[in-house]
Design a protein around this motif. Structure first.
Motif, PDB file in Angstrom:
ATOM      1  N   VAL A  61       5.414  -9.061   3.872  1.00 11.14           N
ATOM      2  CA  VAL A  61       4.882  -8.066   2.748  1.00 11.14           C
ATOM      3  C   VAL A  61       4.147  -7.100   3.552  1.00 11.14           C
ATOM      4  CG1 VAL A  61       3.211  -7.858   0.885  1.00 11.14           C
ATOM      5  CG2 VAL A  61       5.130  -9.304   0.774  1.00 11.14           C
ATOM      6  N   LEU A  62       3.107  -7.592   4.592  1.00 11.54           N
ATOM      7  CA  LEU A  62       2.318  -6.718   5.383  1.00 11.54           C
ATOM      8  C   LEU A  62       3.037  -5.855   6.005  1.00 11.54           C
ATOM      9  CD1 LEU A  62      -0.531  -9.084   6.321  1.00 11.54           C
ATOM     10  CD2 LEU A  62      -0.729  -7.184   4.429  1.00 11.54           C
ATOM     11  N   SER A  63       4.191  -6.193   6.526  1.00 11.51           N
ATOM     12  CA  SER A  63       4.995  -5.438   7.663  1.00 11.51           C
ATOM     13  C   SER A  63       5.782  -4.153   6.762  1.00 11.51           C
ATOM     14  CB  SER A  63       6.057  -5.966   8.092  1.00 11.51           C
ATOM     15  OG  SER A  63       6.905  -5.307   9.015  1.00 11.51           O
ATOM     16  N   ALA A  64       6.232  -4.522   5.377  1.00 12.24           N
ATOM     17  CA  ALA A  64       6.858  -3.590   4.822  1.00 12.24           C
ATOM     18  C   ALA A  64       5.605  -2.521   4.071  1.00 12.24           C
ATOM     19  CB  ALA A  64       7.154  -4.270   3.483  1.00 12.24           C
ATOM     20  N   LEU A  65       4.505  -3.067   3.984  1.00 13.84           N
ATOM     21  CA  LEU A  65       3.653  -1.983   3.533  1.00 13.84           C
ATOM     22  C   LEU A  65       3.065  -1.100   4.572  1.00 13.84           C
ATOM     23  CD1 LEU A  65       1.275  -4.329   1.455  1.00 13.84           C
ATOM     24  CD2 LEU A  65       2.304  -2.253   0.373  1.00 13.84           C
ATOM     25  N   ALA A  66       3.057  -1.674   5.991  1.00 10.06           N
ATOM     26  CA  ALA A  66       2.718  -0.728   7.195  1.00 10.06           C
ATOM     27  C   ALA A  66       3.864   0.272   7.343  1.00 10.06           C
ATOM     28  CB  ALA A  66       2.669  -1.752   8.328  1.00 10.06           C
ATOM     29  N   ASP A  67       5.113  -0.222   7.211  1.00 13.20           N
ATOM     30  CA  ASP A  67       6.152   0.778   7.387  1.00 13.20           C
ATOM     31  C   ASP A  67       6.008   1.855   6.335  1.00 13.20           C
ATOM     32  OD1 ASP A  67       7.281  -0.719   9.522  1.00 13.20           O
ATOM     33  OD2 ASP A  67       8.567  -1.681   8.463  1.00 13.20           O
ATOM     34  N   ALA A  68       5.794   1.287   5.042  1.00 17.81           N
ATOM     35  CA  ALA A  68       5.844   2.459   3.897  1.00 17.81           C
ATOM     36  C   ALA A  68       4.752   3.459   4.044  1.00 17.81           C
ATOM     37  CB  ALA A  68       5.654   1.570   2.620  1.00 17.81           C
ATOM     38  N   LEU A  69       3.502   2.874   4.557  1.00 20.46           N
ATOM     39  CA  LEU A  69       2.479   3.662   4.885  1.00 20.46           C
ATOM     40  C   LEU A  69       2.483   4.466   6.147  1.00 20.46           C
ATOM     41  CD1 LEU A  69      -0.075   1.490   3.095  1.00 20.46           C
ATOM     42  CD2 LEU A  69       0.498   3.485   2.226  1.00 20.46           C
ATOM     43  N   THR A  70       3.385   4.397   6.934  1.00 20.57           N
ATOM     44  CA  THR A  70       3.550   4.928   8.247  1.00 20.57           C
ATOM     45  C   THR A  70       2.613   4.619   9.078  1.00 20.57           C
ATOM     46  OG1 THR A  70       3.140   7.093   7.681  1.00 20.57           O
ATOM     47  CG2 THR A  70       5.282   6.548   7.535  1.00 20.57           C
ATOM     48  N   MET A  71       1.940   3.355   9.100  1.00 16.52           N
ATOM     49  CA  MET A  71       0.756   3.117   9.838  1.00 16.52           C
ATOM     50  C   MET A  71       1.216   3.015  11.636  1.00 16.52           C
ATOM     51  SD  MET A  71      -0.809  -0.157   8.105  1.00 16.52           S
ATOM     52  CE  MET A  71      -1.641   0.015   6.073  1.00 16.52           C
ATOM     53  N   THR A  72       0.061   3.623  12.370  1.00 15.95           N
ATOM     54  CA  THR A  72       0.148   3.551  13.695  1.00 15.95           C
ATOM     55  C   THR A  72       0.136   2.121  14.195  1.00 15.95           C
ATOM     56  OG1 THR A  72      -2.123   3.636  13.780  1.00 15.95           O
ATOM     57  CG2 THR A  72      -0.847   5.831  13.801  1.00 15.95           C
ATOM     58  N   ALA A  73       0.132   2.041  15.361  1.00 17.29           N
ATOM     59  CA  ALA A  73       0.144   0.522  16.137  1.00 17.29           C
ATOM     60  C   ALA A  73      -1.337   0.227  15.959  1.00 17.29           C
ATOM     61  CB  ALA A  73       0.882   0.689  17.433  1.00 17.29           C
ATOM     62  N   ASP A  74      -2.133   1.071  16.003  1.00 14.51           N
ATOM     63  CA  ASP A  74      -3.527   0.540  15.905  1.00 14.51           C
ATOM     64  C   ASP A  74      -3.888   0.297  14.463  1.00 14.51           C
ATOM     65  OD1 ASP A  74      -4.064   0.964  18.690  1.00 14.51           O
ATOM     66  OD2 ASP A  74      -4.975   2.988  18.466  1.00 14.51           O
ATOM     67  N   GLU A  75      -3.357   0.861  13.765  1.00 17.19           N
ATOM     68  CA  GLU A  75      -3.597   0.520  12.038  1.00 17.19           C
ATOM     69  C   GLU A  75      -2.805  -0.835  11.824  1.00 17.19           C
ATOM     70  OE1 GLU A  75      -3.749   4.999  10.324  1.00 17.19           O
ATOM     71  OE2 GLU A  75      -2.082   4.198  10.562  1.00 17.19           O
ATOM     72  N   ARG A  76      -1.782  -1.220  12.270  1.00  9.61           N
ATOM     73  CA  ARG A  76      -1.277  -2.189  12.196  1.00  9.61           C
ATOM     74  C   ARG A  76      -2.052  -3.496  12.810  1.00  9.61           C
ATOM     75  NH1 ARG A  76       4.472  -2.991  11.026  1.00  9.61           N
ATOM     76  NH2 ARG A  76       5.365  -1.005  10.791  1.00  9.61           N
ATOM     77  N   VAL A  77      -2.616  -3.384  13.961  1.00 10.43           N
ATOM     78  CA  VAL A  77      -3.455  -4.415  14.704  1.00 10.43           C
ATOM     79  C   VAL A  77      -4.517  -4.598  13.579  1.00 10.43           C
ATOM     80  CG1 VAL A  77      -5.054  -4.932  16.459  1.00 10.43           C
ATOM     81  CG2 VAL A  77      -2.706  -3.979  17.007  1.00 10.43           C
ATOM     82  N   HIS A  78      -5.253  -3.502  13.129  1.00  7.67           N
ATOM     83  CA  HIS A  78      -6.495  -3.292  12.367  1.00  7.67           C
ATOM     84  C   HIS A  78      -6.014  -4.231  10.921  1.00  7.67           C
ATOM     85  CE1 HIS A  78     -10.292  -2.444  10.576  1.00  7.67           C
ATOM     86  NE2 HIS A  78      -9.444  -2.038   9.522  1.00  7.67           N
ATOM     87  N   LEU A  79      -4.813  -4.096  10.285  1.00  4.03           N
ATOM     88  CA  LEU A  79      -4.248  -4.659   9.135  1.00  4.03           C
ATOM     89  C   LEU A  79      -4.194  -6.154   9.411  1.00  4.03           C
ATOM     90  CD1 LEU A  79      -3.242  -4.305   6.192  1.00  4.03           C
ATOM     91  CD2 LEU A  79      -0.958  -4.019   7.060  1.00  4.03           C
ATOM     92  N   TYR A  80      -3.740  -6.599  10.680  1.00  2.00           N
ATOM     93  CA  TYR A  80      -3.780  -7.839  11.050  1.00  2.00           C
ATOM     94  C   TYR A  80      -4.766  -8.389  11.169  1.00  2.00           C
ATOM     95  CZ  TYR A  80      -3.333 -12.230  13.671  1.00  2.00           C
ATOM     96  OH  TYR A  80      -3.390 -13.356  14.315  1.00  2.00           O
ATOM     97  N   ARG A  81      -5.927  -7.841  11.628  1.00  2.00           N
ATOM     98  CA  ARG A  81      -7.238  -8.509  11.812  1.00  2.00           C
ATOM     99  C   ARG A  81      -7.798  -8.489  10.694  1.00  2.00           C
ATOM    100  NH1 ARG A  81      -9.068  -4.801  17.167  1.00  2.00           N
ATOM    101  NH2 ARG A  81      -7.843  -6.146  18.713  1.00  2.00           N
ATOM    102  N   LEU A  82      -7.803  -7.844   9.427  1.00  2.00           N
ATOM    103  CA  LEU A  82      -8.344  -7.873   8.353  1.00  2.00           C
ATOM    104  C   LEU A  82      -7.832  -9.140   7.765  1.00  2.00           C
ATOM    105  CD1 LEU A  82      -7.938  -4.474   6.658  1.00  2.00           C
ATOM    106  CD2 LEU A  82     -10.112  -5.537   7.649  1.00  2.00           C
ATOM    107  N   ILE A  83      -6.726  -9.518   7.960  1.00  2.00           N
ATOM    108  CA  ILE A  83      -6.245 -11.028   7.378  1.00  2.00           C
ATOM    109  C   ILE A  83      -6.808 -12.001   8.100  1.00  2.00           C
ATOM    110  CG2 ILE A  83      -3.991 -12.548   7.025  1.00  2.00           C
ATOM    111  CD1 ILE A  83      -4.189 -10.360   5.108  1.00  2.00           C
TER     112      ILE A  83
END
Length: 240
Positions: A61-83
């Motif tokens: 789900v998080l990966s799909a949201l990151a794709d849908a929001l066109t997150m950068t690599a740094d934003e993906r890492v930040h998303l994982y760190r929030l979890i």
């Protein structure tokens, strides 16, 4: 995740994402329904994530949201760190290596060799391994294989990445918590380049074969060590 940091971050990224051209809009960015459609999830579930009533989304789900929001690599890492920041427990550290295992590594010099955990953590290695592995400040072979530096280091990166994903999947399927945690991390921080391989695993990873590391063509053998931890010894031999 005190104060619902995950939900705030998702909402902020949604509102900062350029919406489709559909005339005048009262709210900035994407509507919840538009993001939910892009990510393939329900509006109700996205609402729970943004409001903080659900704080344990899957890596998919998080990966799909990151794709849908066109997150950068740094934003993906930040998303994982929030979890990760919202979890209260971490995988137990691997048991210490026996002195005889470390002594065995010493006798393997100058060959490139390393003792690995099931999840691919380098627990000990020879100086030659450290010299040619390309890991630098990374200590996990699987994470390195999906890092920005890996494709330049591995001329046959596609096969190496597939084999590393298979190794992680085999360990996670056997209940290794560190392997499962790393798979979750990579599903968020890397996305489909990892998950497509991980989900498609249909066989055990190879225990012997060849890999190219930079200019080095290496044959390798895998030896599984007795005792706790299911550690394995990987030995790499230069091919001429």
């Amino acid at each position: 995740m005190a104060d619902n940091a995950l939900g705030r971050f998702l909402r902020a990224r949604r509102e900062a994402t350029t919406p489709p051209a559909t005339g005048r809009r009262r709210t900035p960015g994407l509507r919840r329904g538009e993001l939910a459609d892009r990510a393939g999830i329900s509006v109700e579930y996205l609402t729970r994530l943004e409001r903080g009533t659900d704080r344990s989304p899957s890596g998919q789900v998080l990966s799909a949201l990151a794709d849908a929001l066109t997150m950068t690599a740094d934003e993906r890492v930040h998303l994982y760190r929030l979890i990760k920041a919202g979890t209260t427990c971490s995988p137990a550290p691997p048991p210490p290596l026996r002195p005889t295992v470390r002594a065995m590594l010493d006798t393997l010099e100058p060959a490139a060799a390393a003792v690995l955990s099931p999840a691919g953590d380098v627990l000990a290695s020879t100086s030659r391994f450290r010299e040619i592995s390309g890991l630098e400040d990374e200590h996990n072979l699987v994470r390195f294989a999906f890092s920005p530096r890996a494709e330049a280091h591995y001329p046959d990166w596609d096969q190496v990445a597939t084999d590393r994903a298979a190794t992680l999947r085999a360990a996670a399927d056997l209940g290794d918590h560190s392997a499962a945690a790393l798979a979750f991390e990579l599903s968020v921080t890397v996305g489909t380049a990892f998950t497509d391989r991980y989900d498609a695993v249909a066989s055990l990873p190879p225990a012997t074969g060849t890999e190219r590391w930079g200019l080095h063509l290496l044959a390798y053998e895998t030896l599984y060590l007795a005792g706790e931890g299911e550690h394995r010894l990987m030995v790499y031999f230069s091919q001429h």
